[in-house]
Design a protein around this motif. Structure first.
Motif, PDB file in Angstrom:
ATOM      1  N   ARG A  20       0.844  -1.207   0.000  1.00  0.00           N
ATOM      2  CA  ARG A  20       0.000   0.000   0.000  1.00  0.00           C
ATOM      3  C   ARG A  20       0.876   1.252   0.000  1.00  0.00           C
ATOM      4  O   ARG A  20       0.632   2.192  -0.773  1.00  0.00           O
ATOM      5  N   ARG A  21       1.898   1.256   0.832  1.00  0.00           N
ATOM      6  CA  ARG A  21       2.780   2.431   0.900  1.00  0.00           C
ATOM      7  C   ARG A  21       3.544   2.613  -0.404  1.00  0.00           C
ATOM      8  O   ARG A  21       3.745   3.740  -0.867  1.00  0.00           O
ATOM      9  N   THR A  26      -3.455   5.812   0.886  1.00  0.00           N
ATOM     10  CA  THR A  26      -3.823   5.831   2.303  1.00  0.00           C
ATOM     11  C   THR A  26      -4.826   4.703   2.547  1.00  0.00           C
ATOM     12  O   THR A  26      -5.392   4.136   1.602  1.00  0.00           O
ATOM     13  N   LEU A  27      -5.056   4.383   3.825  1.00  0.00           N
ATOM     14  CA  LEU A  27      -6.062   3.373   4.158  1.00  0.00           C
ATOM     15  C   LEU A  27      -7.438   3.798   3.647  1.00  0.00           C
ATOM     16  O   LEU A  27      -8.205   2.968   3.157  1.00  0.00           O
ATOM     17  N   ALA A  28      -7.731   5.111   3.741  1.00  0.00           N
ATOM     18  CA  ALA A  28      -9.032   5.615   3.280  1.00  0.00           C
ATOM     19  C   ALA A  28      -9.192   5.424   1.769  1.00  0.00           C
ATOM     20  O   ALA A  28     -10.257   5.010   1.287  1.00  0.00           O
ATOM     21  N   GLU A  29      -8.135   5.707   1.008  1.00  0.00           N
ATOM     22  CA  GLU A  29      -8.195   5.546  -0.446  1.00  0.00           C
ATOM     23  C   GLU A  29      -8.359   4.060  -0.824  1.00  0.00           C
ATOM     24  O   GLU A  29      -9.144   3.720  -1.710  1.00  0.00           O
ATOM     25  N   LEU A  30      -7.619   3.204  -0.116  1.00  0.00           N
ATOM     26  CA  LEU A  30      -7.710   1.775  -0.391  1.00  0.00           C
ATOM     27  C   LEU A  30      -9.093   1.236  -0.035  1.00  0.00           C
ATOM     28  O   LEU A  30      -9.660   0.424  -0.765  1.00  0.00           O
ATOM     29  N   ALA A  31      -9.653   1.736   1.073  1.00  0.00           N
ATOM     30  CA  ALA A  31     -11.002   1.310   1.478  1.00  0.00           C
ATOM     31  C   ALA A  31     -12.028   1.716   0.422  1.00  0.00           C
ATOM     32  O   ALA A  31     -12.926   0.936   0.086  1.00  0.00           O
ATOM     33  N   ALA A  32     -11.890   2.923  -0.119  1.00  0.00           N
ATOM     34  CA  ALA A  32     -12.822   3.393  -1.148  1.00  0.00           C
ATOM     35  C   ALA A  32     -12.689   2.558  -2.434  1.00  0.00           C
ATOM     36  O   ALA A  32     -13.689   2.270  -3.102  1.00  0.00           O
ATOM     37  N   THR A  33     -11.480   2.138  -2.759  1.00  0.00           N
ATOM     38  CA  THR A  33     -11.237   1.356  -3.979  1.00  0.00           C
ATOM     39  C   THR A  33     -11.729  -0.084  -3.844  1.00  0.00           C
ATOM     40  O   THR A  33     -12.289  -0.642  -4.783  1.00  0.00           O
ATOM     41  N   THR A  34     -11.526  -0.678  -2.671  1.00  0.00           N
ATOM     42  CA  THR A  34     -11.817  -2.108  -2.499  1.00  0.00           C
ATOM     43  C   THR A  34     -13.176  -2.404  -1.886  1.00  0.00           C
ATOM     44  O   THR A  34     -13.667  -3.526  -2.012  1.00  0.00           O
ATOM     45  N   GLY A  35     -13.751  -1.458  -1.173  1.00  0.00           N
ATOM     46  CA  GLY A  35     -14.998  -1.716  -0.461  1.00  0.00           C
ATOM     47  C   GLY A  35     -14.772  -2.410   0.872  1.00  0.00           C
ATOM     48  O   GLY A  35     -15.723  -2.810   1.543  1.00  0.00           O
ATOM     49  N   VAL A  36     -13.520  -2.546   1.276  1.00  0.00           N
ATOM     50  CA  VAL A  36     -13.167  -3.128   2.577  1.00  0.00           C
ATOM     51  C   VAL A  36     -12.960  -1.955   3.536  1.00  0.00           C
ATOM     52  O   VAL A  36     -12.283  -0.980   3.198  1.00  0.00           O
ATOM     53  N   SER A  37     -13.507  -2.043   4.740  1.00  0.00           N
ATOM     54  CA  SER A  37     -13.430  -0.907   5.670  1.00  0.00           C
ATOM     55  C   SER A  37     -11.984  -0.606   6.067  1.00  0.00           C
ATOM     56  O   SER A  37     -11.128  -1.481   6.075  1.00  0.00           O
ATOM     57  N   GLU A  38     -11.753   0.686   6.415  1.00  0.00           N
ATOM     58  CA  GLU A  38     -10.418   1.102   6.887  1.00  0.00           C
ATOM     59  C   GLU A  38     -10.004   0.293   8.101  1.00  0.00           C
ATOM     60  O   GLU A  38      -8.846  -0.097   8.230  1.00  0.00           O
ATOM     61  N   SER A  39     -10.930   0.070   9.000  1.00  0.00           N
ATOM     62  CA  SER A  39     -10.657  -0.681  10.223  1.00  0.00           C
ATOM     63  C   SER A  39     -10.166  -2.086   9.899  1.00  0.00           C
ATOM     64  O   SER A  39      -9.179  -2.570  10.460  1.00  0.00           O
ATOM     65  N   PRO A  58     -10.118  -8.404  -3.504  1.00  0.00           N
ATOM     66  CA  PRO A  58     -10.227  -6.983  -3.879  1.00  0.00           C
ATOM     67  C   PRO A  58      -8.888  -6.240  -3.770  1.00  0.00           C
ATOM     68  O   PRO A  58      -8.625  -5.318  -4.536  1.00  0.00           O
ATOM     69  N   LEU A  59      -8.035  -6.670  -2.819  1.00  0.00           N
ATOM     70  CA  LEU A  59      -6.724  -6.032  -2.696  1.00  0.00           C
ATOM     71  C   LEU A  59      -5.839  -6.363  -3.894  1.00  0.00           C
ATOM     72  O   LEU A  59      -5.137  -5.480  -4.419  1.00  0.00           O
ATOM     73  N   ALA A  60      -5.870  -7.618  -4.342  1.00  0.00           N
ATOM     74  CA  ALA A  60      -5.083  -8.005  -5.514  1.00  0.00           C
ATOM     75  C   ALA A  60      -5.523  -7.206  -6.733  1.00  0.00           C
ATOM     76  O   ALA A  60      -4.690  -6.754  -7.527  1.00  0.00           O
ATOM     77  N   ARG A  61      -6.843  -6.997  -6.876  1.00  0.00           N
ATOM     78  CA  ARG A  61      -7.349  -6.196  -7.993  1.00  0.00           C
ATOM     79  C   ARG A  61      -6.906  -4.743  -7.875  1.00  0.00           C
ATOM     80  O   ARG A  61      -6.490  -4.121  -8.842  1.00  0.00           O
ATOM     81  N   ALA A  62      -6.999  -4.192  -6.665  1.00  0.00           N
ATOM     82  CA  ALA A  62      -6.640  -2.784  -6.461  1.00  0.00           C
ATOM     83  C   ALA A  62      -5.158  -2.541  -6.743  1.00  0.00           C
ATOM     84  O   ALA A  62      -4.790  -1.523  -7.312  1.00  0.00           O
TER      85      ALA A  62
END
Length: 192
Positions: A20-21, A26-39, A58-62
């Motif tokens: 991710r880094r 950011t966690l917020a951007e990744l959450a918006a892209t994947t639909g997985v919560s920041e938490s 979803p992470l592999a796709r992102a």
């Protein structure tokens, strides 16, 4: 669980954080892209939550990476079969089977010479079945001279003096099944 398995699981979180880094997200951007919560993403990265397939896909796709890269799966070998040609008597034999003993399968290539060669009869133990793929095969079996075009097949005992060559000096390709100890190819055709 084995120690190796536990080590792989513990390495997933830091690998996800580093990826991710590296992507500058950011966690917020990744959450918006994947639909997985920041938490959930934060707990995955810190190792407080185990990765599951529904979270990793979803992470592999992102990240546009194979799933194996996310979990650090060991690399597998090249699945392609690399065949090593054998050059003998001016011909090329490409082994199509690897089983020691028993029936062997080869693709045989007789190069074009521009003119037919003089037959040089050979004998050896075994039984051979051949099928012409391309070109015109000149097959000499004992006292018989045969010319086989593409689509023709022949079967013979290799203790009979024989020779294979080009009937017209052009390249010939054929498939060969060879049984060293006299095994024969048994063909069964269903009729009607």
């Amino acid at each position: 669980m084995s120690d190796d398995f536990e080590d792989v699981l513990h390495a997933v979180g830091p690998r996800l954080r580093a990826l991710r880094r590296h992507c500058g997200m950011t966690l917020a951007e990744l959450a918006a892209t994947t639909g997985v919560s920041e938490s959930t993403l934060s707990r995955l990265e810190s190792g407080l939550r185990r990765a599951s397939l529904e979270l990793l896909l979803p992470l592999a796709r992102a990240y546009d990476v194979p799933l194996d890269d996310l979990v650090g799966a060991p690399r597998t070998g090249d699945p392609r079969v690399h065949l090593t040609p054998i050059h003998r008597h001016g011909m090329t034999f490409v082994p199509l089977s690897r089983r020691p003993g028993g029936m062997q399968a080869y693709k045989m290539i007789i190069p074009g010479t521009g003119r037919p060669l003089d037959p040089d009869h050979k004998t050896h133990e075994g039984h051979e079945w051949l099928y012409v793929l391309h070109g015109r095969l000149w097959l000499v079996l004992g006292e018989q001279d045969l010319v086989l075009p593409p689509g023709e097949a022949a079967e013979f005992d290799t203790t009979l003096p024989h020779w294979l060559g080009s009937a017209d000096g052009k390249a010939v390709e054929l498939l060969i099944l060879f049984g060293r100890y006299g095994e024969r190819a048994h063909l069964r055709a269903r009729t009607g």
